[in-house]
Design a protein around this motif. Sequence first.
Motif, short mmCIF file in Angstrom:
data_model
loop_
_atom_site.label_atom_id
_atom_site.label_comp_id
_atom_site.label_asym_id
_atom_site.label_seq_id
_atom_site.Cartn_x
_atom_site.Cartn_y
_atom_site.Cartn_z
N LYS A 97 0.81 -1.20 0.00
CA LYS A 97 0.00 0.00 0.00
C LYS A 97 0.85 1.26 0.00
CE LYS A 97 -3.56 2.31 2.78
NZ LYS A 97 -4.39 2.22 4.02
N LYS A 98 1.89 1.30 0.84
CA LYS A 98 2.72 2.49 0.94
C LYS A 98 3.50 2.75 -0.35
CE LYS A 98 1.53 3.68 5.05
NZ LYS A 98 0.73 4.92 5.26
N THR A 99 3.93 1.68 -1.00
CA THR A 99 4.63 1.84 -2.28
C THR A 99 3.68 2.43 -3.32
OG1 THR A 99 5.98 -0.10 -1.75
CG2 THR A 99 6.00 0.65 -4.04
N SER A 100 2.45 1.94 -3.34
CA SER A 100 1.44 2.48 -4.26
C SER A 100 1.15 3.95 -3.96
CB SER A 100 0.14 1.67 -4.16
OG SER A 100 0.31 0.38 -4.67
N GLU A 101 1.01 4.27 -2.69
CA GLU A 101 0.72 5.66 -2.31
C GLU A 101 1.84 6.59 -2.74
OE1 GLU A 101 0.05 5.58 1.87
OE2 GLU A 101 -1.98 4.74 1.70
N LYS A 102 3.08 6.14 -2.58
CA LYS A 102 4.21 6.98 -2.98
C LYS A 102 4.21 7.20 -4.48
CE LYS A 102 6.89 8.53 -0.75
NZ LYS A 102 7.04 9.90 -0.19
N PRO A 238 1.32 -7.85 11.70
CA PRO A 238 0.00 -7.29 11.40
C PRO A 238 -0.65 -8.02 10.23
CG PRO A 238 1.69 -5.95 10.39
CD PRO A 238 2.41 -7.03 11.14
N GLU A 239 -1.94 -7.81 10.09
CA GLU A 239 -2.66 -8.40 8.95
C GLU A 239 -2.22 -7.74 7.65
OE1 GLU A 239 -7.26 -9.04 7.36
OE2 GLU A 239 -6.87 -8.53 9.46
N ASN A 240 -2.07 -6.41 7.68
CA ASN A 240 -1.56 -5.66 6.54
C ASN A 240 -0.11 -5.29 6.82
OD1 ASN A 240 -4.07 -5.60 5.11
ND2 ASN A 240 -4.77 -4.03 6.55
N PHE A 241 0.75 -5.50 5.84
CA PHE A 241 2.19 -5.34 6.08
C PHE A 241 2.64 -3.89 5.91
CE2 PHE A 241 2.81 -10.01 4.57
CZ PHE A 241 2.15 -10.46 5.71
N THR A 242 2.23 -3.04 6.85
CA THR A 242 2.65 -1.64 6.87
C THR A 242 3.08 -1.27 8.29
OG1 THR A 242 0.48 -0.70 7.45
CG2 THR A 242 0.93 -1.10 5.10
N GLY A 243 3.87 -0.20 8.39
CA GLY A 243 4.35 0.24 9.70
C GLY A 243 3.22 0.63 10.63
N VAL A 244 2.25 1.39 10.12
CA VAL A 244 1.12 1.82 10.95
C VAL A 244 0.31 0.62 11.42
CG1 VAL A 244 -1.08 3.04 10.86
CG2 VAL A 244 0.98 4.15 9.97
N SER A 245 0.13 -0.37 10.54
CA SER A 245 -0.61 -1.58 10.93
C SER A 245 0.09 -2.34 12.03
CB SER A 245 -0.81 -2.48 9.70
OG SER A 245 -1.63 -1.86 8.74
N MET A 246 1.41 -2.25 12.06
CA MET A 246 2.17 -2.90 13.14
C MET A 246 1.75 -2.34 14.51
SD MET A 246 5.92 -2.92 11.33
CE MET A 246 6.84 -3.48 12.76
N ILE A 247 1.60 -1.02 14.58
CA ILE A 247 1.22 -0.41 15.86
C ILE A 247 -0.21 -0.74 16.22
CG2 ILE A 247 1.08 1.75 17.16
CD1 ILE A 247 3.94 0.73 16.27
N HIS A 248 -1.10 -0.78 15.21
CA HIS A 248 -2.48 -1.19 15.49
C HIS A 248 -2.52 -2.63 16.01
CE1 HIS A 248 -4.41 2.42 14.15
NE2 HIS A 248 -3.95 2.33 12.92
N ARG A 249 -1.65 -3.47 15.47
CA ARG A 249 -1.59 -4.86 15.95
C ARG A 249 -1.13 -4.90 17.41
NH1 ARG A 249 -2.25 -8.85 17.92
NH2 ARG A 249 -1.63 -10.98 17.35
N LEU A 250 -0.18 -4.06 17.75
CA LEU A 250 0.30 -3.99 19.14
C LEU A 250 -0.82 -3.51 20.06
CD1 LEU A 250 2.50 -4.06 21.31
CD2 LEU A 250 3.18 -1.75 20.59
N VAL A 251 -1.55 -2.51 19.62
CA VAL A 251 -2.66 -1.98 20.41
C VAL A 251 -3.70 -3.07 20.67
CG1 VAL A 251 -4.65 -0.41 20.34
CG2 VAL A 251 -2.37 0.43 19.73
#
Length: 263
Positions: A97-102, A238-251
């Motif tokens: 997703k982040k690569t696409s966004e960039k 995380p379910e989605n392989f992004t940095g932000v999703s990592m933190i949501h997984r931790l939460v």
Amino acid sequence: MNLPLKGMNIMVTREKKQAEPISNLIRQYGGVPIEIPLLIYDWIDQPSNRLAFEQLDEFDWLFFTSVNGVRYFIKSIEAYGLSLDHFHSVQIGAVGKKTSEKLKEYGFTVDFEPTIYTAEYMGDEFLRQHHPKKVLLVRGTLSRPTLPEFFTEQNIPFSSVTVYATRVNVDIKNELINELKSNTIHVLTFMSPSTIEAFFQLGKEEIDENTLGRLCICIGTTTRKKAEEMGFQRILIPENFTGVSMIHRLVDHMDNRKGIKHE
């Protein structure tokens, strides 16, 4: 307000620019981000890259596997005095997703993005939907060989341009050592197998069973596998392989421990 990360020190190992949204989210949930960028990226300028970009009409697909690939691709184009319009005639593939966004930030249309963000799955899914004539892969020095091997096995003509180099940030060693010595880090985050390798290279004198017993969050399955190989025992992905999703997984993990359910 629910602050599931309150009182937690979380090591963010991503490059400074890319660490910002992750650190901001950690703060939002009450945690303290400890930024220790373990890797540094440098642009690669070589004649073969310029030649490949100038002969782009030979390719019908461009593939990007990282945000850094996009960033240093654009830097190359600007340095070589080429117009981005020159690249809008080819189709674009992006892992993540982040690569696409960039890519979209620079006005590109992403024609293919896999439903699962791994290079292995990307190749299979891509060929079910498209029939490329010749592919140009935009890569870094430590990019995995999965896609080149896949295209070779499928007899799909391709070339690669290596637009950036990844190296260990030796200047951060003392800061990392001090953080490990303090024994106050609760969670480690790793964005790639290379990040884990840099962590052990720089921090080896202070890494012990206590370190390996800390909770670590890996961005995806390949990084998790590397963490397991190095001895980490408590690993989340995380379910989605992004940095932000990592933190949501931790939460979610912390909320589950506290018995908090989200509607």
